[in-house]
Design a protein around this motif. Structure first.
Motif, mmCIF file in Angstrom:
data_model
loop_
_atom_site.group_PDB
_atom_site.id
_atom_site.type_symbol
_atom_site.label_atom_id
_atom_site.label_comp_id
_atom_site.label_asym_id
_atom_site.label_seq_id
_atom_site.Cartn_x
_atom_site.Cartn_y
_atom_site.Cartn_z
ATOM 1 N N LEU A 64 0.863 -1.183 0.000
ATOM 2 C CA LEU A 64 0.000 0.000 0.000
ATOM 3 C C LEU A 64 0.892 1.223 0.000
ATOM 4 N N ALA A 65 0.851 2.005 -1.071
ATOM 5 C CA ALA A 65 1.669 3.213 -1.167
ATOM 6 C C ALA A 65 1.029 4.345 -0.369
ATOM 7 N N HIS A 66 1.791 5.381 -0.154
ATOM 8 C CA HIS A 66 1.293 6.499 0.657
ATOM 9 C C HIS A 66 0.118 7.214 0.009
ATOM 10 N N ASP A 67 -0.012 7.121 -1.320
ATOM 11 C CA ASP A 67 -1.139 7.774 -1.982
ATOM 12 C C ASP A 67 -2.380 6.886 -2.036
ATOM 13 N N GLY A 68 -2.328 5.708 -1.419
ATOM 14 C CA GLY A 68 -3.477 4.811 -1.374
ATOM 15 C C GLY A 68 -3.517 3.774 -2.482
ATOM 16 N N THR A 69 -2.559 3.805 -3.408
ATOM 17 C CA THR A 69 -2.525 2.823 -4.493
ATOM 18 C C THR A 69 -1.934 1.507 -3.991
ATOM 19 N N LEU A 70 -2.493 0.409 -4.457
ATOM 20 C CA LEU A 70 -1.990 -0.923 -4.113
ATOM 21 C C LEU A 70 -1.116 -1.449 -5.241
ATOM 22 N N TYR A 71 0.027 -2.006 -4.886
ATOM 23 C CA TYR A 71 0.955 -2.573 -5.864
ATOM 24 C C TYR A 71 1.172 -4.052 -5.557
ATOM 25 N N VAL A 72 0.906 -4.894 -6.550
ATOM 26 C CA VAL A 72 1.237 -6.314 -6.418
ATOM 27 C C VAL A 72 2.680 -6.467 -6.887
ATOM 28 N N LEU A 73 3.582 -6.719 -5.933
ATOM 29 C CA LEU A 73 5.011 -6.724 -6.219
ATOM 30 C C LEU A 73 5.509 -8.068 -6.739
ATOM 31 N N ASP A 74 4.909 -9.149 -6.237
ATOM 32 C CA ASP A 74 5.423 -10.470 -6.590
ATOM 33 C C ASP A 74 4.360 -11.514 -6.272
ATOM 34 N N VAL A 75 4.355 -12.596 -7.043
ATOM 35 C CA VAL A 75 3.471 -13.730 -6.789
ATOM 36 C C VAL A 75 4.281 -15.008 -6.954
ATOM 37 N N THR A 76 4.173 -15.910 -6.000
ATOM 38 C CA THR A 76 4.781 -17.237 -6.135
ATOM 39 C C THR A 76 3.672 -18.275 -6.169
ATOM 40 N N ARG A 77 3.931 -19.378 -6.866
ATOM 41 C CA ARG A 77 2.908 -20.413 -7.030
ATOM 42 C C ARG A 77 3.624 -21.728 -7.325
ATOM 43 N N GLU A 78 3.637 -22.618 -6.335
ATOM 44 C CA GLU A 78 4.348 -23.879 -6.470
ATOM 45 C C GLU A 78 3.524 -25.000 -5.850
ATOM 46 N N ARG A 79 3.692 -26.191 -6.409
ATOM 47 C CA ARG A 79 3.153 -27.382 -5.759
ATOM 48 C C ARG A 79 4.252 -27.958 -4.866
ATOM 49 N N VAL A 80 3.986 -28.041 -3.579
ATOM 50 C CA VAL A 80 4.977 -28.574 -2.641
ATOM 51 C C VAL A 80 4.294 -29.580 -1.726
ATOM 52 N N GLU A 81 5.020 -30.603 -1.338
ATOM 53 C CA GLU A 81 4.515 -31.567 -0.379
ATOM 54 C C GLU A 81 4.457 -30.932 1.004
ATOM 55 N N ALA A 82 3.628 -31.514 1.864
ATOM 56 C CA ALA A 82 3.477 -30.980 3.215
ATOM 57 C C ALA A 82 4.822 -30.897 3.928
ATOM 58 N N ALA A 83 5.678 -31.902 3.723
ATOM 59 C CA ALA A 83 6.968 -31.928 4.395
ATOM 60 C C ALA A 83 7.902 -30.833 3.894
ATOM 61 N N GLU A 84 7.653 -30.322 2.682
ATOM 62 C CA GLU A 84 8.515 -29.299 2.091
ATOM 63 C C GLU A 84 7.952 -27.897 2.280
ATOM 64 N N LEU A 85 6.741 -27.794 2.814
ATOM 65 C CA LEU A 85 6.045 -26.508 2.881
ATOM 66 C C LEU A 85 6.813 -25.499 3.721
ATOM 67 N N GLU A 86 7.254 -25.915 4.893
ATOM 68 C CA GLU A 86 7.934 -24.994 5.793
ATOM 69 C C GLU A 86 9.188 -24.413 5.155
ATOM 70 N N GLN A 87 9.996 -25.253 4.522
ATOM 71 C CA GLN A 87 11.211 -24.778 3.880
ATOM 72 C C GLN A 87 10.897 -23.833 2.728
ATOM 73 N N HIS A 88 9.823 -24.130 1.998
ATOM 74 C CA HIS A 88 9.425 -23.257 0.893
ATOM 75 C C HIS A 88 9.051 -21.869 1.407
ATOM 76 N N VAL A 89 8.258 -21.806 2.475
ATOM 77 C CA VAL A 89 7.846 -20.517 3.039
ATOM 78 C C VAL A 89 9.062 -19.744 3.548
ATOM 79 N N VAL A 90 9.952 -20.441 4.233
ATOM 80 C CA VAL A 90 11.150 -19.786 4.758
ATOM 81 C C VAL A 90 12.008 -19.248 3.615
ATOM 82 N N GLY A 91 12.165 -20.039 2.553
ATOM 83 C CA GLY A 91 12.973 -19.599 1.428
ATOM 84 C C GLY A 91 12.439 -18.337 0.779
#
Length: 528
Positions: free
Chosen positions: A349-376
């Motif tokens: 959210l910029a100071h003038d009220g505009t919203l900027y989508v800076l980045d999007v990630t989208r991956e298929r990860v196993e439950a066991a790999e989820l934590e490492q993916h989020v941390v990365g």
């Protein structure tokens, strides 16, 4: 007599070299009372079929609107043309409506038995007298043509060519059972009907009927070597058009350059297309137009977000500093072919009220790999970015959050359970998008993100939209005094529980100026 033989030799030579010449020569046999209407789109289809014959393409997907002569070209003329070169080829012709593939098979048989075809290629192709039914006939070189339907009889038969002609029915696109039937047939039955993998080729030609149709499944899972997509009207930004910087596998490029340029003006005029759009949208809205004409379907009932709401884009260096930046997450825990994705959306959210989508990630990860993916992903962000994750109910969710917290020291890390429906959660950010108050930073994620948004909530996936809604809800909640507190902020090595604030710190900020957290300790508005 010599003149006749000489003319036949010339016609035979030209027709064998190019499928387009073959069609022009034999067209009156199949359609004696209707003139051939040709165009560059027809030639594009023919050139790609020729590439299949030459072994350049093994798995071809063609998406074109109705009325582009796809069944005649692919089911009738192409097999007859290939038989003139190699009569031993065996064809499995499959469509959702069996009566249509049978009709095409009858035309193929009539073409091969015609006086003209027999005069030019009768020395190579003769139909066998003992197997000459309309659904299945053979020639004396052991080649055959079998016409059947999705779920129909192919057991015991193996082909050199599989032709899937409209494997989805437009009437059944809202039926999960019918969709599953088509997908299962294509992925589990058809692959076992291959005669010789070294020479086998498949051609799927269809209009798009829905996001979850056979074409969508093939594209998503990389089951095509070449995708030829010709929407009725050209437009910039279509994900599947062959632009000059991304031609098809044989180097073909869509010749159109202006929005609205037609694919087949020889048959469909601008006025005719406008009327067709009006008719297709009379009951189902833009749904049929998007699929059957644009070859970019949205689900019926989708449309909480419109594509034109995302026409504001900028370069990363043009994004102003913001008052708050949040990366919202949506979790999934499987790598299955059709499983949901784990997605994150980084929103400022910029100071003038505009919203900027800076980045999007989208991956298929196993439950066991989820934590490492989020941390990365988190470690790739600035330290002052808020990380907002969903908390599953029960002890499992608490354990997951506790484990993540231990790996995110120094990060502004907040969490909360999901509440309300996906549609309700997405409505506030959809309102901002509709007001053209959202800017996307240019990136490879733009098209998948927009495609999912415009099909929400009836699309196959909603992960990016869920993460988008979560990020915005956190931004809004940070300015509401009674917003639900939930999360952890690490400050000075101590865990402080409470609502998160996220202004990027300045040198003059003093952490002691900010109010006490729920624990009784001072709560950090940011992390140094």
């Amino acid at each position: 007599m010599d003149y006749r033989r000489h003319r036949d030799d010339i016609e035979r030579s030209l027709a064998e070299e190019h499928l387009s010449d073959f069609i022009r020569l034999l067209w009156p046999v199949i359609e004696p009372g209707r003139p051939l209407v040709d165009g560059w789109a027809m030639r594009a289809i023919e050139e790609h079929l020729e590439a299949v014959t030459a072994g350049q393409i093994k798995r071809l997907l063609i998406n074109v609107p109705p009325g582009f002569r796809k069944s005649l070209t692919t089911d009738v003329f192409w097999p007859a043309w290939e038989w003139a070169r190699d009569a031993s080829l065996r064809y499995l012709v499959i469509g959702y409506v069996g009566s249509l593939t049978v009709a095409s098979n009858m035309k193929l048989r009539r073409l091969v038995e015609s006086d003209l075809y027999q005069r030019l290629w009768g020395h190579r192709v003769q139909l066998a007298a003992d197997q000459n039914a309309k659904t299945f006939f053979e020639n004396t070189a052991t080649g055959f043509a079998l016409a059947t339907s999705i779920g129909g009889g192919v057991m015991g038969k193996r082909g050199d060519r599989a032709i899937l002609d409209d494997p989805n029915n437009t009437k059944d696109v809202d039926s999960d059972a019918k969709l599953e039937e088509s997908l299962q047939f294509v992925t589990e039955v058809l692959p076992t009907r291959v005669n010789d993998e070294a020479t086998f080729a498949s051609v799927t030609i269809m209009q798009r009927t829905g996001e979850r149709d056979v074409a969508g499944m093939m594209i998503e899972n990389g089951l095509v070597d070449c995708h030829l997509c010709i929407p009725m009207e050209w437009r910039e930004g279509h994900p599947f058009i062959a632009y000059r910087d991304k031609p098809t596998a044989i180097g073909w490029v869509d010749p159109r350059t202006r929005d609205g340029d037609l694919a087949f003006p020889e048959r469909f005029s601008a006025e005719g297309v406008a009327l067709l759009k009006k008719q297709l949208s009379a009951w189902g809205g833009d749904y049929a137009v998007a699929g059957q004409l644009d070859q970019l379907p949205i689900p019926r009932g989708g449309g909480l977000f419109a594509e034109e709401w995302f026409d504001r884009l900028c370069q990363p260096e043009d994004v102003p500093s913001g008052s708050i930046t949040v990366r919202g997450w949506d979790f999934a825990g499987s790598k299955g072919k059709r499983s949901p994705y784990t997605a994150s959306v980084k929103l400022r959210l910029a100071h003038d009220g505009t919203l900027y989508v800076l980045d999007v990630t989208r991956e298929r990860v196993e439950a066991a790999e989820l934590e490492q993916h989020v941390v990365g992903v988190t470690l790739s962000d600035d330290r002052w970015v808020i990380i907002d994750v969903p908390q599953d109910p029960g002890q499992a969710g608490k354990a997951q959050i506790a484990s993540l917290a231990k790996r995110l020291h120094g990060r502004n890390f907040v969490f909360s359970p999901e509440s309300g429906s996906k549609e309700v959660r997405a409505q506030p950010i959809a309102s901002q998008c509709k007001a053209k108050n959202v800017v996307l930073v240019r990136g490879e994620w733009n098209r998948p993100f927009i495609t999912e948004a415009k099909s929400f909530p009836r699309g196959m996936y909603a992960d990016q939209v869920d993460a988008f809604a979560r990020a915005y809800a956190r931004i809004v909640g940070s300015f509401i005094e009674d917003a639900p507190a939930g999360g952890v902020v690490f400050s000075g090595g101590e865990v402080v529980v409470g609502r998160a604030y996220a202004d990027k710190p300045s040198a003059d900020d003093n952490i002691d100026d900010y109010p006490l957290g729920m624990s009784g300790r001072r709560r950090s508005r940011f992390v140094r």
